[in-house]
Write a protein that holds these residues in place. Sequence first.
Motif, PDB file in Angstrom:
ATOM      1  N   SER A 156      39.999  45.095  41.031  1.00  0.00           N
ATOM      2  CA  SER A 156      40.243  43.835  41.734  1.00  0.00           C
ATOM      3  C   SER A 156      40.090  44.077  43.237  1.00  0.00           C
ATOM      4  O   SER A 156      40.673  45.016  43.776  1.00  0.00           O
ATOM      5  CB  SER A 156      41.673  43.418  41.372  1.00  0.00           C
ATOM      6  OG  SER A 156      41.946  42.140  41.786  1.00  0.00           O
ATOM      7  N   GLY A 196      36.319  34.353  43.844  1.00  0.00           N
ATOM      8  CA  GLY A 196      36.131  33.211  44.728  1.00  0.00           C
ATOM      9  C   GLY A 196      37.125  33.213  45.867  1.00  0.00           C
ATOM     10  O   GLY A 196      37.891  34.168  46.054  1.00  0.00           O
ATOM     11  N   TYR A 249      40.376  31.714  47.889  1.00  0.00           N
ATOM     12  CA  TYR A 249      41.661  31.084  47.545  1.00  0.00           C
ATOM     13  C   TYR A 249      42.495  30.954  48.804  1.00  0.00           C
ATOM     14  O   TYR A 249      42.614  31.895  49.572  1.00  0.00           O
ATOM     15  CB  TYR A 249      42.404  31.860  46.448  1.00  0.00           C
ATOM     16  CG  TYR A 249      42.546  33.341  46.679  1.00  0.00           C
ATOM     17  CD1 TYR A 249      41.510  34.219  46.353  1.00  0.00           C
ATOM     18  CD2 TYR A 249      43.713  33.876  47.204  1.00  0.00           C
ATOM     19  CE1 TYR A 249      41.646  35.583  46.576  1.00  0.00           C
ATOM     20  CE2 TYR A 249      43.849  35.246  47.414  1.00  0.00           C
ATOM     21  CZ  TYR A 249      42.805  36.083  47.108  1.00  0.00           C
ATOM     22  OH  TYR A 249      42.930  37.439  47.327  1.00  0.00           O
ATOM     23  N   ALA A 288      37.541  39.160  44.111  1.00  0.00           N
ATOM     24  CA  ALA A 288      36.878  39.156  42.803  1.00  0.00           C
ATOM     25  C   ALA A 288      37.495  40.236  41.935  1.00  0.00           C
ATOM     26  O   ALA A 288      38.120  41.158  42.454  1.00  0.00           O
ATOM     27  CB  ALA A 288      35.389  39.440  42.973  1.00  0.00           C
ATOM     28  N   ALA A 333      31.060  36.911  30.968  1.00  0.00           N
ATOM     29  CA  ALA A 333      31.352  37.159  32.389  1.00  0.00           C
ATOM     30  C   ALA A 333      31.957  38.540  32.562  1.00  0.00           C
ATOM     31  O   ALA A 333      32.962  38.869  31.941  1.00  0.00           O
ATOM     32  CB  ALA A 333      32.322  36.112  32.912  1.00  0.00           C
ATOM     33  N   THR A 388      45.488  39.572  41.603  1.00  0.00           N
ATOM     34  CA  THR A 388      45.349  38.872  42.890  1.00  0.00           C
ATOM     35  C   THR A 388      46.704  38.404  43.415  1.00  0.00           C
ATOM     36  O   THR A 388      47.023  38.589  44.597  1.00  0.00           O
ATOM     37  CB  THR A 388      44.394  37.663  42.729  1.00  0.00           C
ATOM     38  OG1 THR A 388      43.196  38.148  42.131  1.00  0.00           O
ATOM     39  CG2 THR A 388      44.078  37.012  44.051  1.00  0.00           C
ATOM     40  N   GLU A 413      40.139  42.374  47.150  1.00  0.00           N
ATOM     41  CA  GLU A 413      40.626  41.198  47.883  1.00  0.00           C
ATOM     42  C   GLU A 413      40.452  41.387  49.385  1.00  0.00           C
ATOM     43  O   GLU A 413      40.618  42.496  49.904  1.00  0.00           O
ATOM     44  CB  GLU A 413      42.126  40.947  47.606  1.00  0.00           C
ATOM     45  CG  GLU A 413      42.585  41.056  46.158  1.00  0.00           C
ATOM     46  CD  GLU A 413      42.061  39.968  45.231  1.00  0.00           C
ATOM     47  OE1 GLU A 413      41.489  38.962  45.705  1.00  0.00           O
ATOM     48  OE2 GLU A 413      42.197  40.138  43.997  1.00  0.00           O
ATOM     49  N   GLY A 421      34.371  38.029  38.108  1.00  0.00           N
ATOM     50  CA  GLY A 421      34.572  36.652  38.575  1.00  0.00           C
ATOM     51  C   GLY A 421      35.451  36.637  39.806  1.00  0.00           C
ATOM     52  O   GLY A 421      36.284  37.531  40.002  1.00  0.00           O
TER      53      GLY A 421
HETATM   54  P1  HAM Z   1      39.264  36.385  35.713  1.00  0.00           P
HETATM   55  O1  HAM Z   1      37.978  35.632  35.652  1.00  0.00           O
HETATM   56  O2  HAM Z   1      40.399  35.859  34.961  1.00  0.00           O
HETATM   57  O3  HAM Z   1      39.633  36.481  37.262  1.00  0.00           O
HETATM   58  O4  HAM Z   1      39.008  37.876  35.281  1.00  0.00           O
HETATM   59  C1  HAM Z   1      37.996  38.656  35.901  1.00  0.00           C
HETATM   60  C2  HAM Z   1      37.230  39.448  34.865  1.00  0.00           C
HETATM   61  O5  HAM Z   1      38.139  40.216  34.065  1.00  0.00           O
HETATM   62  C3  HAM Z   1      36.471  38.596  33.854  1.00  0.00           C
HETATM   63  O6  HAM Z   1      35.212  38.205  34.374  1.00  0.00           O
HETATM   64  C4  HAM Z   1      36.329  39.554  32.693  1.00  0.00           C
HETATM   65  O7  HAM Z   1      35.230  40.418  32.908  1.00  0.00           O
HETATM   66  C5  HAM Z   1      37.604  40.364  32.764  1.00  0.00           C
HETATM   67  N1  HAM Z   1      38.572  39.852  31.750  1.00  0.00           N
HETATM   68  C6  HAM Z   1      39.384  38.781  31.834  1.00  0.00           C
HETATM   69  N2  HAM Z   1      40.101  38.636  30.708  1.00  0.00           N
HETATM   70  C7  HAM Z   1      39.745  39.643  29.891  1.00  0.00           C
HETATM   71  C8  HAM Z   1      40.140  40.063  28.572  1.00  0.00           C
HETATM   72  N3  HAM Z   1      41.071  39.415  27.874  1.00  0.00           N
HETATM   73  N4  HAM Z   1      39.540  41.163  28.044  1.00  0.00           N
HETATM   74  C9  HAM Z   1      38.614  41.852  28.736  1.00  0.00           C
HETATM   75  N5  HAM Z   1      38.207  41.513  29.972  1.00  0.00           N
HETATM   76  C10 HAM Z   1      38.763  40.426  30.541  1.00  0.00           C
HETATM   77  C11 HAM Z   1      40.753  37.095  37.729  1.00  0.00           C
HETATM   78  O8  HAM Z   1      41.487  37.790  37.072  1.00  0.00           O
HETATM   79  C12 HAM Z   1      40.942  36.908  39.226  1.00  0.00           C
HETATM   80  N6  HAM Z   1      42.171  37.598  39.595  1.00  0.00           N
HETATM   81  C13 HAM Z   1      39.736  37.428  39.978  1.00  0.00           C
HETATM   82  C14 HAM Z   1      39.897  37.281  41.461  1.00  0.00           C
HETATM   83  C15 HAM Z   1      40.226  38.251  42.352  1.00  0.00           C
HETATM   84  N7  HAM Z   1      39.728  36.153  42.136  1.00  0.00           N
HETATM   85  C16 HAM Z   1      39.973  36.383  43.424  1.00  0.00           C
HETATM   86  N8  HAM Z   1      40.291  37.646  43.551  1.00  0.00           N
END
Ligand code: HAM
Length: 413
Positions: free
Chosen positions: A121, A278, A280, A298, A273, A78, A123, A276
Amino acid sequence: MIRRVTGTQDFLDLTLLNFILEQSKRFLKLHHFNEIMVPILEPTELFKRSLGVETDVVKKEMYLISGHEDISLRPEATASTARAFVENGIQTTPWKVFTWGPMFRHERPQKGRYRQFHQLSIEVIGTNAIAQDVEIIALLDRLFSQILAFDSYALLINFLGCHEDREAFKVELRKFLEQHINEICDTCKVRMNTNIMRVFDCKNEHDKQLYTQAPQIIKHLCKICSAEWQELQELLELLSVSFHVQPTLVRGLDYYQKTVFEFVSGNLGAQNAFCGGGRYHKLVEIVGAKEDQPCVGAAIGIERLLLMLELIKDKLPLPQPPAIQAVIPVEKAQHAIALLVGQELIKHGICAQVMIENDSLKSMMRQANRIGAQHAIIIGAEEQAKKEVRIKNMMTGEEQSVKQAELVQFLSK
Ligand code: HAM
């Protein structure tokens, strides 16, 4: 043996992964999202400023490039997308884009949690409309339920209000925590002073139970935010998107405000999850724009989707691999003609493997069987002289001779 780095994976069969990506990309393009690519290497400062220095991701999980301490492997996309928007001087908003690729977080590996994982991702940069949040949530819901055929998942939503709402709420939350200071865990005590709303992410069962009685941000919203929160729920209901309000859902990154949501599944274990996101605000400004842009987005965790799809893959319209034709030169003297025949088949879109390992005919036939070839196309000295091939149907064992010039036509029948 040199082994792969802890928390990384080898993907040896990409059928499911490609299915997810192709279906998701097609669906996103139908909603007029454009695919972009942003670098895996970014200045560390980008993530410090955008995700927040007190978040777990920035504090404990960043991969800094050794010897280049100002560069990191991206932990999410993001911030990079916001940077790309500003750096490339994009003027047309809303800018609706998506990107997919590897992300890196130094977390403790477990089922569904890796150190190198992949996200898709999505946006929208430059949108104030809560209806845009609804479009993204509804789009994801249809992607999961209709296109990818998942049936056991839930959508959790919450509303974090505007900056002023959160500042006022934090005072209320602090009062509550102070009343229970002897009960809460040490991590929550630290979070009270660093990032107080993250206490809601506590994994301690006692604390989780306690926080069900804590003040709720959705009950402390200003007039505008309150109306938007109502609108969000009403529009989701109108679009028949089922959801559960989870007042403790705060998400782990600092840039969120107003709408936050997560798609979770009981089939995933502790890391439940699989998507995810939201709303920003301020991120575009933080990365250097003169004027801020409100955004919503997301990210889908591809590895977690794969875990879920693995359970239902028999129900999915996965593409069938093409039939393979094994071209077998009997001796070295037929290698050139075998290569030419292979090229001709491939030119006509027929999948062919030429067996050129100088093995005996018997072992090449065995190999053809092993790779699941539909036909063995055998070329010995006699066939070469007559400009023919001998075709063996690997299912029935039937054999026949066919002119080389008629082979494509024969196989296309
Ligand atoms: P996040 O909740 O940190 O959000 O990651 C989104 C998804 O990435 C999680 O729900 C999960 O499915 C996957 N994920 C995160 N960490 C791991 C990991 N270590 N191993 C495997 N899967 C993982 C974001 O990254 C934000 N950038 C989302 C976003 C986009 N919000 C607004 N725009």
